[in-house]
Design an enzyme around this catalytic site. Sequence first.
Site, PDB file in Angstrom:
ATOM      1  N   THR A  95       0.834  -1.203   0.000  1.00 11.52           N
ATOM      2  CA  THR A  95       0.000   0.000   0.000  1.00 11.52           C
ATOM      3  C   THR A  95       0.866   1.249   0.000  1.00 11.52           C
ATOM      4  OG1 THR A  95      -1.662  -1.230   1.257  1.00 11.52           O
ATOM      5  CG2 THR A  95      -1.894   1.172   1.189  1.00 11.52           C
TER       6      THR A  95
ATOM      7  N   ILE B 121      -4.234  -6.222   9.315  1.00 11.26           N
ATOM      8  CA  ILE B 121      -3.317  -5.255   8.712  1.00 11.26           C
ATOM      9  C   ILE B 121      -4.076  -4.696   7.524  1.00 11.26           C
ATOM     10  CG2 ILE B 121      -1.102  -4.893   7.574  1.00 11.26           C
ATOM     11  CD1 ILE B 121       0.055  -7.086   9.350  1.00 11.26           C
TER      12      ILE B 121
ATOM     13  N   TYR C 261       4.394 -12.408   5.973  1.00  7.89           N
ATOM     14  CA  TYR C 261       3.261 -11.991   5.139  1.00  7.89           C
ATOM     15  C   TYR C 261       3.028 -13.035   4.054  1.00  7.89           C
ATOM     16  CZ  TYR C 261       0.673  -8.781   1.964  1.00  7.89           C
ATOM     17  OH  TYR C 261      -0.247  -8.186   1.144  1.00  7.89           O
TER      18      TYR C 261
ATOM     19  N   LYS D  99       0.667 -12.348   8.750  1.00  4.27           N
ATOM     20  CA  LYS D  99      -0.381 -11.647   8.022  1.00  4.27           C
ATOM     21  C   LYS D  99      -0.855 -12.608   6.944  1.00  4.27           C
ATOM     22  CE  LYS D  99      -1.410  -7.766   4.964  1.00  4.27           C
ATOM     23  NZ  LYS D  99      -0.884  -6.614   4.197  1.00  4.27           N
TER      24      LYS D  99
END
Length: 339
Positions: A82, A235, A168, A196
């Site tokens: 992001t 998240i 992640y 995540k």
Amino acid sequence: MLLRSTRWTSPSAAIIPNFHLPMRSSEVKNRTSTDDIKSLRLITAIKTPYLPDGRFDLEAYDALINMQIEDGAEGVIVGGTTGEGQLMSWDEHIMLIGHTINCFGSSIKVIGNTGSNSTREAVHATEQGFAVGMHAALHINPYYGKTSLEGIVAHFQSVLPMGPTIIYNVPSRTGQDIPPPVIRSIAASPNFAGVKECVGHDRVKDYTETGITVWSGNDDECHDSRWDHGAMGVISVTSNLVPGLMRELLFKGKNPSLNKKLLPLINWLFCEPNPIGVNTALAQLGVVRPIFRLPYVPLPLAKRMEFVKIVNEIGRENFVGEKDVRVLEDDDFMLVGRY
């Protein structure tokens, strides 16, 4: 006549033992424990805003972080997908992590995305990230140049010794799932904070039932992951826009009506690959300049008009910033190809 041997012998004096020597410091100003990271429920994958020449707009960035702090986010991922870490040089990347820690490290946990598909880069960036004070690292499995499951384990074992670490798993971006046996093989590390996870509820439940901390990586699933499947939190991309509502969703018990209210926004944000939606939205809210680093381009006009409708339905007061939401024209946006 002197005869030369054609057989090459490795000079032992030049062999460097292959063991990890992390940069160490006795400074404890921003040091945090793995348990501190495990307890976070709302972590925002923060957007990186830009100036017209493509450099970081730190004034707008600081305002965004302050909005997150004021509305109850407990942590930020700096330079993630992001935040467009994939478009940053490593100098920019570490500078932004250091800046965030320096300005906000006493008010919010700073998790630096120092992952890479190159173990060498991941190790170097993670050393630098912890050296400038980040509280934890976010690491992804090697993408594109994929490796074996044993290689994934070795990759993570190379970075875990340096500090608290979140792994992640997002197969849609890496092209390779991190299966539970890999996570379980590294979970014994004292620096392993959790995962995540973007695969879904069954995977979340699989981990939480065995005591592994999980954050949902899917905003549209985070409510149910939290309250029905044991996830610690999320998240989030959406919390860039509505951190207060996302905090309510994660902290105040099951709330299917609020979840349903947010789903149109969440679906809009991900109608094109992230971070296109959130970049467009924050520009329309007037909290960042409408500047995109290519290859990202804004959502089309019809989608920008749809966003205004969504904001009005949820309530402008629930979104970050104080300006009226606008339908920006195509000419309002600047696309930067050299930065």
